[in-house]
Design a protein around this motif. Structure first.
Motif, PDB file in Angstrom:
ATOM      1  N   MET A   1       0.829  -1.204   0.000  1.00  0.00           N
ATOM      2  CA  MET A   1       0.000   0.000   0.000  1.00  0.00           C
ATOM      3  C   MET A   1       0.867   1.259   0.000  1.00  0.00           C
ATOM      4  SD  MET A   1      -3.002  -0.913   2.749  1.00  0.00           S
ATOM      5  CE  MET A   1      -3.718   0.741   2.587  1.00  0.00           C
ATOM      6  N   PRO A   2       0.468   2.299  -0.764  1.00  0.00           N
ATOM      7  CA  PRO A   2       1.235   3.555  -0.744  1.00  0.00           C
ATOM      8  C   PRO A   2       1.173   4.263   0.615  1.00  0.00           C
ATOM      9  CG  PRO A   2      -0.780   3.792  -2.031  1.00  0.00           C
ATOM     10  CD  PRO A   2      -0.645   2.340  -1.723  1.00  0.00           C
ATOM     11  N   LYS A   3       0.044   4.144   1.308  1.00  0.00           N
ATOM     12  CA  LYS A   3      -0.123   4.736   2.640  1.00  0.00           C
ATOM     13  C   LYS A   3      -0.631   3.648   3.587  1.00  0.00           C
ATOM     14  CE  LYS A   3       0.727   9.182   1.834  1.00  0.00           C
ATOM     15  NZ  LYS A   3       1.735   9.974   2.574  1.00  0.00           N
ATOM     16  N   PRO A   4       0.273   2.829   4.100  1.00  0.00           N
ATOM     17  CA  PRO A   4      -0.164   1.679   4.900  1.00  0.00           C
ATOM     18  C   PRO A   4      -0.661   2.077   6.279  1.00  0.00           C
ATOM     19  CG  PRO A   4       2.216   1.829   4.949  1.00  0.00           C
ATOM     20  CD  PRO A   4       1.735   2.886   3.983  1.00  0.00           C
ATOM     21  N   LEU A   5      -1.427   1.175   6.875  1.00  0.00           N
ATOM     22  CA  LEU A   5      -1.864   1.360   8.256  1.00  0.00           C
ATOM     23  C   LEU A   5      -0.657   1.359   9.188  1.00  0.00           C
ATOM     24  CD1 LEU A   5      -4.842   1.514   9.369  1.00  0.00           C
ATOM     25  CD2 LEU A   5      -4.511  -0.836  10.138  1.00  0.00           C
TER      26      LEU A   5
END
Length: 508
Positions: free
Chosen positions: A261-265
């Protein structure tokens, strides 16, 4: 010249934020809220056993379901706080924590109490990551932040002292549910003070809060911990193996999703930092090794040595005193000597103290127990404070919530696994006690059940049963303490290598 000096002035203003110490007091209250709740449960366990009559397995679930749920949600809630605001999630979580405490207090069946404890875990998952993340954003000067982390850790330790003492007083005058109601006044003060003094902070470019990642994290953590607990209690079965595979697959999916993901959790690149990974691992194994003692000590003091609840609470005070004192000087000690010396030395001290507790008997005098608890508290205070500082210092401010959540996940996962594994040792040894004829089957479920059953038996049978049950419980506690000592000493060695060359940030 002006443009050159301006960033320094801004940084200095940030480091000296007005009201930062008053704001810290609200975070201290949040830590107290969680610590008090965790410690009073141990004291209340004998009364819960008598009133609700849970089985041995249900009793373990009452003790560890909170940790199961909170471990599964901490990363998600820490990341949510980074997105919607850490102050907001802290205040909402504190309010929910107080309200759900009422459900715990008035539970009428073991199942209802287990469910209420699970809901409390949902609320608790919002508190601890937010408090550490807010410290990271309140205190930009490294030395001030070390002191703030020390105070934060000292508050948690103070909660472990206040909980048993206040809880013991309440248990001698009211029903067991009253120990949960003490959360309410703390929650009210926290919300009032926090709403006025805490600044809001969040990640300015966080990306979406990925619900698939949330579900994978929750399912994976709960399934794996549940499988370990069941395997330790009942052996490896088809259901247990299936649950373990499900949990492992979910966690693998979570990690894979975060990496793509580009903006992971949760930014998995944080674990490339050896100091961060070493500190997290040290926290997990330390809590795992200590949790058997923490969960069963109150039962030993009350049901084996016959102390009243208030007296049992006072007996546990040295551990908190040692932790508070060590936490306040841990940052200074780590800068003067080294991070690995302080962490490894603290863990080794805890391991030696746990080994000493393998000599406990029903007639053991308090000086031996008190001295061991003092060493346990001091060693843990040094270790936990410095590892928390290392974790916060290893990440950018924008990721403070997620990093704090990883730290707290390690703590809660260690507690859940420790109670499951070491608790199963105590329970397994206890159930094998040599019972005299006429002993009811319920007496083998827990020591509390045996004490309750003794009131309905003839005096000779009751005395023989209680003597055998207490001896067996103490033998189980010996094995759990020995296993915990081995874990702590091994962790001390691992921390020495993993934290090599690790240093705390310095001012300027």
């Amino acid at each position: 010249m002006t443009s050159t000096l301006q960033p320094a002035r801004v940084a200095e203003a940030e480091e000296r934020r007005p009201g930062r110490w008053l704001a810290l007091s609200a975070l201290v209250l949040a830590v107290l809220l969680v610590a008090v709740d965790a410690t009073v449960l141990g004291l209340a366990t004998p009364y819960i056993s008598e009133d609700l009559n849970p089985s041995g397995t249900q009793l373990l679930w009452i003790g560890d379901v909170y940790s199961f749920v909170i471990a599964g949600l901490l990363v998600s809630m820490g990341s949510l706080g980074d997105r919607i605001g850490r102050k907001r999630i802290l205040l909402v979580g504190a309010t929910a924590f107080g309200a759900i405490s009422v459900l715990n207090a008035y539970a009428t069946t073991p199942g209802m109490l287990i469910a209420a404890r699970a809901l409390l875990g949902v609320a608790g998952a919002t508190l601890m990551p937010a408090t550490l993340a807010l410290i990271r954003n309140l205190f930009h000067d490294p030395r001030e932040r070390s002191l703030a982390v020390g105070i934060w850790g000292a508050a948690a330790s103070a909660g472990t002292a206040v909980g048993p003492i206040v809880g013991g007083f309440l248990l001698e005058h009211f029903w067991w549910g009253s120990v949960f109601l003490i959360n309410l006044p703390v929650m009210v003060v926290l919300v009032l003070v926090g709403s006025r003094t805490l600044p809001e902070s969040r990640n300015p470019a966080p990306g979406p809060w990925d619900l698939i990642s949330v579900v994978l994290s929750l399912v994976g953590m709960i399934a794996v911990v549940y499988a370990v607990k069941e395997a330790a209690t009942h052996g490896l079965t088809g259901v247990t193996a299936t649950t373990a595979l499900l949990g492992t697959a979910a966690l693998y999916g979570f990690v894979h999703r975060q990496l793509t993901m580009p903006k992971p959790l949760l930014d998995m690149r944080l674990f490339r930092n050896r100091g961060f990974s070493g500190a997290v691992l040290a926290d997990l194994l330390t809590v795992l090794g200590m949790s058997g003692l923490v969960f069963f000590l109150s039962q030993y003091l009350q049901l084996v040595q016959g102390r009243r609840p208030f007296e049992a609470g006072l007996a546990e005070l040295p551990a908190a005193v040692g932790a508070v004192a060590a936490g306040l000087v841990a940052g200074r000690a780590a800068r003067r000597h080294s991070v690995r010396a302080v962490v490894s030395g603290g863990l080794a001290a805890v391991g030696v103290a746990l080994a000493a507790l393998t000599t406990l008997a029903q007639s053991t005098g308090y000086p031996i127990l008190g001295a061991a608890l003092l060493v346990v508290g001091a060693g843990a205070g040094f270790s936990f404070t410095v590892t928390a500082d290392v974790i916060l210092s290893s990440v950018p401010k924008d990721q403070a919530g997620a990093a704090s959540a990883v730290s707290e996940t390690a703590y809660e996962l260690g507690a859940a696994l420790g109670i499951a594994l070491l608790g199963s040792i105590v329970t397994g040894v206890y159930r094998g006690f040599a019972a005299p004829p006429g002993t009811p089957a319920a007496a083998r479920e827990s020591l509390g059940a045996a004490v309750e059953a003794s009131t309905t038996l003839p005096a000779p049978t009751a005395t023989a049963m209680l003597t055998a049950a207490r001896d067996s419980f103490t033998q189980g506690l010996h094995l759990a303490s020995g296993a915990g000592a081995a874990v702590l000493l091994a962790t001390a060695v691992a921390a020495w290598f993993l934290l090599k060359n690790q240093k705390l940030e310095d001012a300027g």
